[in-house]
Design an enzyme around this catalytic site. Structure first.
Site, short mmCIF file in Angstrom:
data_model
loop_
_atom_site.label_atom_id
_atom_site.label_comp_id
_atom_site.label_asym_id
_atom_site.label_seq_id
_atom_site.Cartn_x
_atom_site.Cartn_y
_atom_site.Cartn_z
N HIS A 182 0.84 -1.21 0.00
CA HIS A 182 0.00 0.00 0.00
C HIS A 182 0.87 1.25 0.00
CE1 HIS A 182 0.87 0.51 4.23
NE2 HIS A 182 0.56 -0.77 4.41
N ASN A 183 0.22 2.40 -0.10
CA ASN A 183 0.94 3.67 -0.14
C ASN A 183 1.84 3.81 1.09
OD1 ASN A 183 -0.07 4.63 -2.52
ND2 ASN A 183 -1.91 5.48 -1.55
N GLY A 229 7.04 1.83 0.88
CA GLY A 229 8.45 1.93 0.49
C GLY A 229 8.75 1.45 -0.91
N GLU A 232 4.83 2.63 -10.88
CA GLU A 232 3.39 2.94 -11.02
C GLU A 232 3.12 3.63 -12.34
OE1 GLU A 232 1.38 4.42 -7.61
OE2 GLU A 232 2.92 3.67 -6.25
#
Lengths: 264, 278
Positions: free
Chosen positions: B40-41, B44, B165
């Site tokens: 998740h955000n 790292g 991403e």
């Protein structure tokens, strides 16, 4: 924004478009300088005809050039009026106190008007037929000798290139933020000057914050792609003089000769 | 084949942070594999990518890329071997035109102009953007911009591509387009791919998935192994892939579903054979 002609590029494939941007840049400066040599109607006529021929060669519609003059019209009129009212000499047509309309005043006014219009036409011709990026390349190439005295020409050129590259990106961003703020009730473009200036604040702050974010991202991307600065880089875009550039130079010299011959 | 990336006991803390962004991270990516890094955000993931090509310097531990240990001397060589496609297509565009941007990395490495011309052209052909060479980046779609970013990397002939991403700001069609392109390039040029992603569908296509949680490697395994812990994944703040969600929901209602991870096709097959007696 669309009304602004100065700094706009009109794509095309004319002789003028194809000239090397360095030639166009230098020739424009040179042309503006020699306009000041003209001092009688013959020499002004010569420069006018030469300008018109160049405009025709560029195949850009004359209306673009006329629109280029429009934002400057008040400055031109003011300067022309000063010339007309304050130049003494020759036959006096009208006078009132220290104001007078004289023969010399009228001719000087006409000359100043011509000079302004020609200068605007020629600089408009430069920007209409040359991509901003090519102009940046031309500036870099022409300033290269300054590297000797440690002016970071290459870096400045990259800065200029990146600035040009981000103009449309930041414009898009501005539109987005304006719409977002409008949706929250900010009223752009109405009210008095003070209210309008206040409305710009919620636009500028997010735009500023965004720009720093973009700069950070861009710096990371440049780093990742091996940018180390300095002059040890090769160039993908190179400028090359062609025969037409030599022709343009010869035309400029011939024009100067003719001008010197015609002027009083 | 040798290992593309070898990371051992990597630790990294951002200045003024109270706890490390990466802590004791170790893993080895064999050359030619496709790895997905999920988490998740703030887990790292991006910090890890930046540590691989020396954009950030590790506090302790070692990073070896394409056989070279990452040091101050090798950092530029390693950056030549590792291309990163970042999240925001707009913010990684340096050149004023498509071709200029592809050439940027080559200019930085002082590649002679003649060679640069062919490499830029080949790279644009490889991503099918050759018709756009003289266009301005602002006039391209998000997917096209990412294609150009990939061309810029392909032109440098790297061994490893990291997608940070890279598809998260694209629409579903653009996302698919980019993933297909990377798959194709990987085949042609035997690249190692490290894909940092939120998109579990994308991770499902990887050879291995690395699950990062709070700066630590939680698990490494094949997509099938990782996605079996449906509920656990949700707890880690990740989205379970749609077919898996549907499978779990059906299982809860008492429908007999096969164990193991199912992709869309597998699920469809399981469903239409559900009441089949043959």
């Amino acid at each position: 924004m669309d009304k602004l002609i100065l700094g706009r590029y009109i794509p095309g494939d004319s002789m003028v478009h194809r000239l090397d941007p360095r030639t166009k840049l230098m020739a424009s400066f040179y042309y503006i300088a020699i306009i000041f040599l003209a001092n009688n109607w013959q020499s002004y006529l010569l420069m006018f005809v030469a300008t018109m021929v160049m405009i025709m060669l560029s195949k850009v519609k004359l209306s673009f050039f006329l629109r280029g003059v429009r934002p400057m019209i008040w400055l031109i009129m003011f300067t022309v009026a000063l010339q007309i009212f304050f130049t003494k000499g020759g036959h006096t047509y009208w006078s009132w106190g220290w104001l007078a309309i004289t023969q010399f005043g009228l001719t000087n006014g006409a000359f100043i008007f011509m000079r302004f219009v020609l200068i605007i036409f020629i600089s408009t011709l430069l920007t209409l037929t040359t991509q901003p990026l090519s102009l940046a390349d031309a500036v870099e190439s022409l300033l290269k000798p300054l590297r000797v005295i440690h002016v970071p020409v290459t870096e400045l050129a990259l800065v200029l290139q990146i600035a040009l590259r981000f103009v449309p990106t930041l414009m898009d961003q501005t539109t987005k933020i304006m719409n977002a703020q409008r949706a929250r009730g900010v009223d752009f473009g109405t009210g008095n000057l003070f209210q309008q200036m206040k409305a710009v604040v919620p636009l500028l702050i997010p735009l500023f914050v965004d720009s720093f974010g973009i700069a950070e991202d861009l710096a990371t991307a440049m780093d990742a792609r091996g940018y180390q600065g300095g002059d040890n880089r090769t160039k993908y875009r190179v400028l090359q003089y062609h025969r037409s550039d030599a022709t343009a130079a010869i035309v400029m010299v011939a024009l100067t000769g003719l001008l010197v011959f015609l002027r009083a | 084949m040798a290992n593309a990336i070898d990371i051992s006991h990597l630790k990294y803390s951002y200045p003024e942070a109270t706890k490390p962004a990466l802590n004791d991270v170790s893993f080895v990516v064999p050359a030619g594999e496709w790895w997905a890094i999920i988490g998740h955000n703030g887990s790292g993931k991006s910090t890890l990518a930046k540590n691989i090509n020396g954009l950030l310097a590790p506090e302790s531990g070692s990073v070896t890329v394409a056989g070279m240990p990452l040091t101050e001397q090798t950092v530029w060589d390693i950056r030549a071997k590792v291309g990163i496609v970042f999240q925001n297509p707009d913010n990684q565009f340096v050149g004023a035109t498509v071709a200029d941007d592809v050439a940027f990395g080559l200019e930085n490495r002082a590649v002679p102009r003649d060679e640069m011309l062919t490499r830029v052209h080949d790279a644009l052909v490889a991503v099918n953007m050759q018709d756009f060479a003289t266009r301005e980046p602002a006039r391209l779609s998000g997917g096209q911009k990412q294609r150009v970013a990939i061309a810029g990397i392909v032109a440098q002939r790297p061994d490893i591509i990291i997608l940070d991403e890279a598809t998260s700001m694209l629409d579903p069609a653009g996302r698919l387009e980019i993933i297909d392109l990377i798959k194709q390039l990987r085949q042609q040029q035997s690249l190692t791919v490290l894909s940092i992603t939120h998109d579990i569908d994308e991770a499902a296509g990887a050879d291995h998935v690395l699950l990062l949680d709070d700066g630590q490697v939680k698990e490494i395994g094949t997509p099938a192994e990782i996605f079996q812990h449906g509920e656990a994944l949700l707890q880690l703040g990740l989205d379970v892939p749609y077919p898996e969600k549907l499978k779990n929901a059906l299982a809860k209602r008492g429908v007999h579903m096969p164990a193991g991870y199912l992709d869309e096709e597998g699920l469809a097959k399981a469903l239409w054979t559900l009441h089949s007696t043959m």
